[in-house]
Design a protein around this motif. Structure first.
Motif, PDB file in Angstrom:
ATOM      1  N   ASN A   1       0.849  -1.190   0.000  1.00 32.53           N
ATOM      2  CA  ASN A   1       0.000   0.000   0.000  1.00 32.53           C
ATOM      3  C   ASN A   1       0.882   1.237   0.000  1.00 32.53           C
ATOM      4  OD1 ASN A   1      -2.598  -1.442   0.424  1.00 32.53           O
ATOM      5  ND2 ASN A   1      -1.667  -1.970   2.395  1.00 32.53           N
ATOM      6  N   GLY A   2       0.424   2.283  -0.654  1.00 30.40           N
ATOM      7  CA  GLY A   2       1.190   3.519  -0.668  1.00 30.40           C
ATOM      8  C   GLY A   2       0.294   4.720  -0.886  1.00 30.40           C
ATOM      9  N   LEU A   3       0.728   5.858  -0.391  1.00 29.57           N
ATOM     10  CA  LEU A   3       0.016   7.113  -0.618  1.00 29.57           C
ATOM     11  C   LEU A   3       1.027   8.146  -1.082  1.00 29.57           C
ATOM     12  CD1 LEU A   3      -2.797   8.719   1.444  1.00 29.57           C
ATOM     13  CD2 LEU A   3      -0.891  10.101   0.687  1.00 29.57           C
ATOM     14  N   PHE A   4       0.714   8.796  -2.184  1.00 27.39           N
ATOM     15  CA  PHE A   4       1.556   9.840  -2.756  1.00 27.39           C
ATOM     16  C   PHE A   4       0.798  11.163  -2.641  1.00 27.39           C
ATOM     17  CE2 PHE A   4       2.460   5.802  -4.663  1.00 27.39           C
ATOM     18  CZ  PHE A   4       3.833   5.755  -4.795  1.00 27.39           C
ATOM     19  N   ALA A   5       1.419  12.181  -2.065  1.00 26.94           N
ATOM     20  CA  ALA A   5       0.744  13.456  -1.809  1.00 26.94           C
ATOM     21  C   ALA A   5       1.553  14.611  -2.376  1.00 26.94           C
ATOM     22  CB  ALA A   5       0.543  13.660  -0.310  1.00 26.94           C
TER      23      ALA A   5
ATOM     24  N   LEU B   1      -3.903  16.032  -6.050  1.00 26.74           N
ATOM     25  CA  LEU B   1      -3.296  16.229  -4.732  1.00 26.74           C
ATOM     26  C   LEU B   1      -2.870  14.933  -4.060  1.00 26.74           C
ATOM     27  CD1 LEU B   1      -5.657  18.988  -3.280  1.00 26.74           C
ATOM     28  CD2 LEU B   1      -3.372  19.273  -4.237  1.00 26.74           C
ATOM     29  N   LEU B   2      -3.573  13.847  -4.346  1.00 30.29           N
ATOM     30  CA  LEU B   2      -3.298  12.579  -3.678  1.00 30.29           C
ATOM     31  C   LEU B   2      -3.442  11.424  -4.655  1.00 30.29           C
ATOM     32  CD1 LEU B   2      -5.496  12.931  -0.455  1.00 30.29           C
ATOM     33  CD2 LEU B   2      -3.004  12.809  -0.464  1.00 30.29           C
ATOM     34  N   VAL B   3      -2.626  10.391  -4.488  1.00 31.40           N
ATOM     35  CA  VAL B   3      -2.822   9.094  -5.136  1.00 31.40           C
ATOM     36  C   VAL B   3      -2.653   8.030  -4.056  1.00 31.40           C
ATOM     37  CG1 VAL B   3      -1.869   7.393  -6.733  1.00 31.40           C
ATOM     38  CG2 VAL B   3      -2.086   9.768  -7.445  1.00 31.40           C
ATOM     39  N   LEU B   4      -3.695   7.219  -3.867  1.00 32.00           N
ATOM     40  CA  LEU B   4      -3.617   6.063  -2.983  1.00 32.00           C
ATOM     41  C   LEU B   4      -3.490   4.823  -3.859  1.00 32.00           C
ATOM     42  CD1 LEU B   4      -6.101   8.041  -1.573  1.00 32.00           C
ATOM     43  CD2 LEU B   4      -5.497   6.449   0.259  1.00 32.00           C
ATOM     44  N   ALA B   5      -2.546   3.948  -3.559  1.00 33.59           N
ATOM     45  CA  ALA B   5      -2.282   2.808  -4.431  1.00 33.59           C
ATOM     46  C   ALA B   5      -2.162   1.530  -3.620  1.00 33.59           C
ATOM     47  CB  ALA B   5      -1.010   3.029  -5.233  1.00 33.59           C
ATOM     48  N   ASN B   6      -2.630   0.440  -4.225  1.00 33.06           N
ATOM     49  CA  ASN B   6      -2.443  -0.897  -3.671  1.00 33.06           C
ATOM     50  C   ASN B   6      -1.957  -1.813  -4.788  1.00 33.06           C
ATOM     51  OD1 ASN B   6      -3.922  -3.783  -3.609  1.00 33.06           O
ATOM     52  ND2 ASN B   6      -3.175  -3.258  -1.579  1.00 33.06           N
ATOM     53  N   ALA B   7      -1.045  -2.693  -4.468  1.00 34.10           N
ATOM     54  CA  ALA B   7      -0.587  -3.693  -5.430  1.00 34.10           C
ATOM     55  C   ALA B   7      -0.555  -5.047  -4.750  1.00 34.10           C
ATOM     56  CB  ALA B   7       0.798  -3.340  -5.964  1.00 34.10           C
ATOM     57  N   ILE B   8      -1.049  -6.067  -5.451  1.00 37.07           N
ATOM     58  CA  ILE B   8      -0.967  -7.456  -4.993  1.00 37.07           C
ATOM     59  C   ILE B   8      -0.208  -8.241  -6.053  1.00 37.07           C
ATOM     60  CG2 ILE B   8      -2.244  -9.573  -4.505  1.00 37.07           C
ATOM     61  CD1 ILE B   8      -4.446  -7.957  -3.314  1.00 37.07           C
ATOM     62  N   TYR B   9       0.712  -9.054  -5.600  1.00 36.45           N
ATOM     63  CA  TYR B   9       1.514  -9.870  -6.515  1.00 36.45           C
ATOM     64  C   TYR B   9       1.558 -11.291  -5.977  1.00 36.45           C
ATOM     65  CZ  TYR B   9       5.577 -11.543  -9.132  1.00 36.45           C
ATOM     66  OH  TYR B   9       6.422 -12.266  -9.928  1.00 36.45           O
ATOM     67  N   LEU B  10       1.386 -12.263  -6.859  1.00 35.64           N
ATOM     68  CA  LEU B  10       1.338 -13.663  -6.444  1.00 35.64           C
ATOM     69  C   LEU B  10       2.102 -14.535  -7.426  1.00 35.64           C
ATOM     70  CD1 LEU B  10      -1.754 -15.631  -5.210  1.00 35.64           C
ATOM     71  CD2 LEU B  10      -0.416 -16.537  -7.084  1.00 35.64           C
ATOM     72  N   LYS B  11       2.918 -15.419  -6.885  1.00 38.96           N
ATOM     73  CA  LYS B  11       3.592 -16.444  -7.683  1.00 38.96           C
ATOM     74  C   LYS B  11       3.364 -17.780  -6.988  1.00 38.96           C
ATOM     75  CE  LYS B  11       7.761 -15.710  -9.176  1.00 38.96           C
ATOM     76  NZ  LYS B  11       9.237 -15.461  -9.156  1.00 38.96           N
TER      77      LYS B  11
END
Length: 414
Positions: free
Chosen positions: A138-142, A202-212
């Motif tokens: 998870n990440g937030l860019f402001a 003003l903001l970007v909220l991001a989520n990434a899921i990765y699976l192997k």
């Protein structure tokens, strides 16, 4: 100037065996002082949030469904992203998010923290033989200098393991900074999230899921042959098709559908392949009652399974789809995200997903061979032919979390 926020859910599903992966958080220019990721609390109930993700996955699947188009998306990834933004939502904005995801009155944050830590592969084990690799980031860019509420920063750090990276959205470099984070989190499976970002963001909220993950028992590549797949319009296509004959599998059926469970190495992750046997649209098999019937109805059965390979991607512009599900206020000037900062609304929401499935897990993986000698397999008691549109769900069994859902409408299409 309009004040706007972007909510972003980025996802890659790479089902494979092999080496480890890189997990890189955005640089935390701002983070709640003295707040570490909260430890898992065993008394926190996760079932209501998991049930909500299952229901949301069914709702979104129906909203996206096209009988001639492949589909893959992650209820979990979208749930994590909206869980973060929910931490700063107030009033009708919060109510509509809660209704779409069935978030409980006690809030989703502690349960989502528990779920994330349950599904993520512990450090040092990812990529080892017999161990799938799962990461959730998870990440937030402001925008530089944007005030962020301290309480929101504490929730972000404690329940989502994230801080705030400061960027300059007036610069074209902002999109590349976020895209670089996405590439790192998805092992390059997703190249970019944004072509460009509006300069008044003003903001970007991001989520990434990765699976192997490896199959627990791989398909025999020598048994794969081209076979006919019948699409929804009754046209046909010839596709490489994998087979298992007479192996004992967990199998369930009811009027209108059959299902088999294909476990991945490590026993915690499984794929449910759900095949209509009548005229039921494949996406309808992702409905909560059907998935519950699969979970409780699976019994060991000798099965003859026919399953095509597939490799495709889906891009979803979530604003339109969320509005179809009754979430309107968060995307309007009436939005109240004052728990994050004042005067913002969600102006764009993007979800990208891709998936590759073959005999060992993915076409990029080294081939794994298993040889055995002994008596022949038992005569199958059930036959499952996924030679027409079917659904799938990749589930973390200990929690029941749907990591990936989808429909294979045309395995020849990418």
């Amino acid at each position: 100037m309009n004040r706007r926020a972007f909510l972003t859910s980025a996802l890659a599903a790479a089902l494979t065996a092999g080496c480890g992966f890189s997990t890189v958080r955005p640089p935390d220019a701002r983070r709640a002082a003295g707040v570490d990721r909260s430890a898992v609390d065993p008394v926190v109930p996760t079932a209501p949030v998991v049930d909500g993700l299952v229901a949301f996955g069914s709702d979104l699947g129906r909203a996206l469904a096209d009988p001639m188009t492949n589909l893959v998306f992650s209820p979990a990834s979208i749930g994590f992203a909206f869980g973060m933004v929910r931490a700063g939502a107030r009033g009708a904005t919060a109510d509509q998010i809660d209704a779409a995801f069935r978030f409980p009155p006690t809030g989703p944050h502690a349960p989502l923290n528990t779920i994330a830590q349950a599904v993520v592969t512990p450090n040092g084990l990812a990529g080892r033989p017999g161990r799938p690799a799962v990461s959730v980031a998870n990440g937030l860019f402001a925008q530089h200098g944007l005030p962020i509420a301290e309480a929101f920063l504490r929730t972000l750090a404690g329940d989502y393991g994230a801080g705030v990276a400061d960027v300059d959205f007036s610069s074209p470099a902002a999109a590349e900074q976020i895209n670089a984070w996405v590439r790192a989190q998805t092992a390059e499976r997703i190249d970019k999230l944004f072509d460009k970002i509006a300069p008044d963001t003003l903001l970007v909220l991001a989520n990434a899921i990765y699976l192997k993950a490896d199959w627990q028992v791989p398909f025999d590549g020598e048994s794969t042959t081209d076979a006919t797949f019948t699409r929804a319009d009754r046209s046909t296509v010839l596709v490489p098709t994998m087979r298992k004959f007479g192996e004992s599998m967990s199998y369930a059926s009811a009027p209108g559908w059959q299902a088999v469970e294909l476990p991945y190495a490590g026993d915690e992750l499984v794929m449910w392949v759900l095949v209509p046997t009548g005229h039921t649209p494949a996406v309808d098999l992702l409905a909560p009652p059907t998935l519950a019937a699969v979970r409780t109805g699976l019994v060991p059965t000798p099965v003859a399974l026919t399953l095509p390979r597939w490799d495709f991607a889906t891009d979803v512009k979530l604003v339109e789809q969320m509005r179809k599900l009754g979430v309107e206020v968060p995307f309007s000037s009436a939005a109240d995200f004052s728990g994050i900062t004042d005067g913002v609304f969600i102006s764009a929401a993007m979800h990208r997903a891709n998936i590759t499935v073959n005999e060992t897990g993915t076409e990029a993986a080294a081939v794994t061979g298993i040889g055995a000698a002994g008596s022949g397999p038992p005569e199958p008691q059930a036959e499952v032919r996924a030679d027409h549109p079917f659904a799938f769900s990749i589930v973390h069994k200990p929690t029941g979390t749907p990591l990936f859902n989808g429909v294979v409408a045309d395995p020849a299409a990418r």
